[in-house]
Design an enzyme around this catalytic site. Structure first.
Site, PDB file in Angstrom:
ATOM      1  CG  HIS A 236      -2.050   0.786   1.419  1.00  0.00           C
ATOM      2  ND1 HIS A 236      -2.120   2.225   1.391  1.00  0.00           N
ATOM      3  CD2 HIS A 236      -3.569   1.098   0.948  1.00  0.00           C
ATOM      4  CE1 HIS A 236      -2.982   3.075   0.764  1.00  0.00           C
ATOM      5  NE2 HIS A 236      -3.559   2.194   1.238  1.00  0.00           N
ATOM      6  NE  ARG A 256      -3.158   8.248  -1.482  1.00  0.00           N
ATOM      7  CZ  ARG A 256      -3.338   6.849  -2.128  1.00  0.00           C
ATOM      8  NH1 ARG A 256      -3.161   6.145  -3.373  1.00  0.00           N
ATOM      9  NH2 ARG A 256      -3.269   5.460  -1.712  1.00  0.00           N
TER      10      ARG A 256
END
Ligand SMILES: Cc1cc2nc3c(=O)[nH]c(=O)nc-3n(C[C@H](O)[C@H](O)[C@H](O)COP(=O)(O)OP(=O)(O)OC[C@H]3O[C@@H](n4cnc5c(N)ncnc54)[C@H](O)[C@@H]3O)c2cc1C
Ligand code: SF4
Ligand code: SF4
Ligand code: FES
Lengths: 603, 251
Positions: A236, A256
């Site tokens: 990740h 995000r």
């Protein structure tokens, strides 16, 4: 002579995360008896940690979304190595499964018109993730848990399975120990479902807990089942990196999704510099358009921070390697910048990302509404796992099923965020349904007393040694080694070295020493986990050596490009008759015409 | 780097002792880091529960210097290290070993609470419509990570051991999340009074003070539940008045 308690069920579910719980619910609702086992307390499995959301094309926020788009996104993200039949089933059934959670009491965040709200996530063309702030996994596991406890399912908490029992080819039960007193338990079942989650504990920097030791992968492998796609391990892009004690803890992609941007030490938004061709026509190349997308402008293309995880993670590694990293060896993730765009940004961030706000404040003394976070890649999710039949989730062994992270096929070379939670629901349900069916159609198999005796003897060996390595030291050595040599950037030389080290570590693990007694003894538990961690690590290394190209999460600096020939097969791992690990290429079946057309249309 | 001494409770119910371990403290360290380091270096058999290391799972509850806490969210720089740091298991439940207690009672209690029962779906696809402001307060309750720290501090369980007659703050939060769920049509008021023993709670607010999820257990869950019971049992007139008032507000 062995001493153990015996339990009998039609269906035995090993693992009580989202997949295991959903499977148990389904099986019991088919009218068979069900036992459910987990290593921790109920409700504490990894699923509880999931933050961002569940992907399902419900089209509540953008009415252009539907299963076809979700299906295509999943294949594009997985670089077309996915089991396309699973991807089809998943995209079609996920919305129903999410609505089912609501019928069982889940309360997702809402849209203005009262429907389930959906958020943006990497690789998903439209806002698609049903969520509850940044604690979606908690909502999901609690809902399933609170539904399951009324179903008559018998739960064995803090119990670890160490071997699957076989009758010929068929899996007919499982054998393990309970943590509290260290006593052994035998489970006799007509069908067994593995839902044990991932393998991330074999790596030093990881978002995974002590539980993720690849048990299901190893149990299935040792029983003779096939593993597939083991070279694809997801790193990740955004894990915490500072202070050292929090290194690896996940920072949700939701940051995000809500507008967070990635910056290097020069303040440069480096993701604009490397947008892959396959995503050029759906990615914005300027800040203004990216922000409009976040704000829900349907004509805007998504910002490059929302490209797939494999790509974002590699870009971050490149920035760091080329000297543009942050002081503690990461890059910056900034959500505070949205104060330039909206007036109530602080309140907005705290409302949308309360868990992240709290976590950084408490563990890193950082206020994310005011300053950027420092982040770096962390080992996160295993795409590879037990090879299953797309519709039934049965493995290559009769009576053995697998679902959730320990199963494989849906995600191909890279999983899209949010596609795991939906995977658990869709395929957990199917595993439960078909395991119940199998149990109804087959009589119980025979239990082999000899297998139990041998396993018991093996399990108690660490107590019998006078001295030896500490199991924790062997575990740490393995984690360091895998992180260094089979991590995000791989090459042949290092992986051959890793292979050799695995051989040595196997020897060390066979000689570990445990002090104390069998009562709740983590040293002993770790000693027994080592075998699984080593099998999973060996499979990852073997497959990663074999795939001589770079694709999805698997990146080889000695073969940095994608090779179209390698896109035609999956790698399958299996134990041969003399106990050695073998690997072979399995051609990907030709995709069905109608699905091919859908992919073409969406290009 | 500074060194701290940890005084950790060891053993099971039959032999309770304390053992001292010294450790260097690095930047940002939490108590759980220290415990896991001690486990790996000096005491492989030290029993402790943990999973997420990020305050999400509610596994690592313990008492640090006598205060119930999640060890993974307890920073070392919050603690004085000139004295030994005392680490003990939670007290309201039977000890298994070291820092691990038998919390299975909690899981049994939950099963006795009437399950969620939704009204008929609002839409043909089986879904419902709910406004965000109508679910905000229930979402607060659903943040619970079942760490059982509130159960640990509640005097009704901790000192009076009324486990048979009192379900504890965690389950009042749970019942509140069901009773105030916009879709739920079940009535749990009688159980609250008769079997869950909500009457034993005298609103000391100790539970609210320790909740790591910052759920306002007393003000938002327990007191409104008590009011609902009062409405049901003692004051039909007040209830009518309320109904009337809320109708008026809606019209
Ligand atoms: C921090 C974090 C955030 C994430 N966020 C998201 C997200 O936003 N969206 C998304 O889609 N995915 C997310 N993921 C991924 C997703 O949460 C996991 O892949 C998923 O929860 C795995 O579920 P599972 O049911 O397969 O296994 P788990 O939930 O991990 O459960 C495994 C179960 O198996 C049991 N078990 C294991 N071995 C044994 C054994 N030997 N004997 C008995 N029991 C055993 C364990 O005790 C546990 O109960 C996230 C993952 C992490 C770590
Ligand atoms: S407020 Fe009530 S439930 Fe909470 S600790 Fe005090 S007595 Fe227990
Ligand atoms: S209400 Fe708070 S203190 Fe009680 S169990 Fe839940 S999270 Fe823990
Ligand atoms: S380890 Fe999960 S809350 Fe502490």
């Amino acid at each position: 002579m062995s001493s153990y308690d015996t339990y009998k069920y039609d269906v035995l579910v090993i693992g009580a995360g989202g997949a295991g719980l959903r499977a148990a619910i389904e099986a019991s609702s088919q009218g068979v008896t069900v036992g459910l086992i987990c290593k921790s307390l109920l409700g504490k499995a990894h699923t509880v940690m999931a933050e961002g959301g569940i992907a399902a094309a419900m089209a509540n926020v953008d009415d252009r979304d539907n299963w076809k788009v979700h299906f295509t996104d999943t294949l594009r993200g997985g670089q077309y190595l996915n089991n396309w039949q699973m991807a089809e089933i998943h995209a079609k059934e996920a919305p129903v499964c999410v609505r089912e959670l609501e019928a069982w009491g889940a309360l997702f965040d809402r849209t203005e018109d009262g429907k389930i709200l959906q958020r943006n996530f990497g690789g998903h063309k439209y806002p698609r993730l049903a969520h509850v702030g940044d604690r979606t996994g908690l909502e999901m596991i609690r809902t399933l848990q609170d539904h399951c406890i009324y179903q008559g399912v018998e739960v064995h908490m803090e119990c670890t399975i160490i071997t699957l029992l076989k009758d010929g080819d068929r899996v007919v039960g499982a054998f393990g120990y309970e943590r509290e007193r260290g006593r052994f338990k035998t489970f006799h079942a007509k069908a067994v479902i593995l839902a044990t989650g991932g393998v991330g504990r074999s790596f030093k920097i990881s978002s995974n807990s002590w539980e993720y030791t690849g048990d299901g992968h190893a149990l299935a492998y040792e029983a003779g089942a096939e593993l597939i796609d083991m070279e694809f391990l997801q790193f990740h892009p955004t894990g915490m990196i500072w202070p050292p004690s929090v290194r690896g803890i996940l920072v949700t992609e939701g940051v995000r999704g809500e507008g967070g941007i990635l910056l290097n030490k020069n303040g440069e938004r480096f993701m604009f510099n490397s947008i892959p061709d396959a995503y050029k026509n759906q990615t914005s190349d300027n800040e203004e358009e990216g922000w409009r997308y976040i704000q829900g402008d349907k004509d805007a293309k998504r910002p490059p921070e929302l490209l797939t995880r494999d790509h974002v993670a590699r870009c971050i590694v490149r920035e760091i390697k080329e000297g543009r990293g942050s002081p503690h060896g990461g890059v910056y993730l900034d959500i505070s910048w949205i104060k330039k765009k909206i007036s109530n940004s602080e309140e907005h961030i705290r409302k949308k990302l309360p868990g992240m706000f709290h976590m950084f404040k408490k563990l890193a003394d950082i206020d994310i509404t005011k300053v950027p976070m420092e982040i770096g890649p962390t080992t996160h999710y295993m795409m590879g796992g037990i090879r299953v039949h797309a519709e039934t989730q049965m493995s290559t062994l009769p009576g053995l099923f697998a679902a959730g992270e320990c199963g494989a096929g849906l995600h191909g070379a890279n999983r899209l965020g949010g596609n795991s939670l939906s995977d658990l629901l869709v395929f957990g349900k199917r595993a439960g349904e078909y395991a119940a069916k199998f149990a109804k159609e087959n009589k119980a198999g025979a239990i082999d007393e000899k297998q139990i005796n041998e396993t018991e003897k093996y399990a108690l060996q660490p107590f019998e040694r006078e001295n030896g390595d500490s199991p924790f030291d062997v575990q740490f050595a393995l984690q360091d080694m895998m992180q260094q040599w089979v991590g995000i950037v791989r090459n042949e030389e290092e992986m051959l070295r890793a292979k050799e080290h695995l051989r040595l570590l196997r020897k060390r693990s066979a000689n570990v020493f445990v002090n104390g007694n069998r009562e709740f003894n983590p040293g002993w538990h770790t000693a027994l986990d080592l075998r699984n961690m080593l099998i999973a690590s060996e499979a990852i290394t073997m497959a990663a050596l074999e795939r001589k190209e770079s694709r999805g999460a698997h990146f080889r600096e000695d073969y940095p490009d994608k090779d179209p020939n390698c896109g035609k097969y999956n790698l399958v791992i299996k134990q041969n008759a003399s106990g050695e690990m073998t690997i072979r290429q399995e051609p990907i079946p030709e995709i069905r015409e109608d699905l091919k057309k859908i992919i073409e249309e969406m290009k | 780097m500074p060194t701290a001494t940890f005084k950790i409770q060891r053993g099971d119910a039959s032999i309770g002792t304390f053992e001292d371990y010294s450790l260097e403290i690095s930047e940002g360290m939490v108590v759980l880091d220290a415990i896991l380091l001690i486990q790996a270096k000096y005491a492989n058999d030290l029993a402790v529960r943990w999973n997420c290391k990020a305050g999400h799972c509610g596994s690592c509850s313990a008492e640090v210097n006598g205060i119930p806490k999640l060890m993974c969210m307890c920073r070392m720089n919050e603690l004085p290290i000139d004295k030994p740091v005392l680490v003990q298991p939670i007290k309201a439940f039977p000890l298994i070993k070291d820092l691990v207690t038998d919390v299975s009672w909690n899981f049994e209690v939950k099963k006795k609470i009437k399950k969620f029962k939704p009204r008929k779906p609002d839409a043909a696809d089986g879904s419902w419509r709910m406004a965000q402001e109508d679910i905000d307060r229930v979402q607060e309750f659903r943040k619970c990570i079942e760490c059982f720290l509130c159960q640990d501090v509640c005097h009704v369980l901790r000192e009076h051991h009324l486990h048979e007659r009192f379900t504890g703050p965690r389950y009042f939060v749970h019942v509140a999340s069901l009773e105030m769920h916009p879709l739920d049509v079940e009535d749990r008021r009688e159980d609250l009074k008769k079997t869950d023993g909500i009457g034993f709670c005298n609103i000391t607010k100790c539970c609210t003070n320790v909740c790591p999820q910052e759920i306002t257990i007393t003000d938002n869950a327990i007191i409104p539940l008590k009011e609902r019971i009062a409405d049901k049992y003692y004051d039909p007139l007040k209830k009518l008045f309320r109904l009337f008032r809320s109708r008026k507000r809606n019209s």
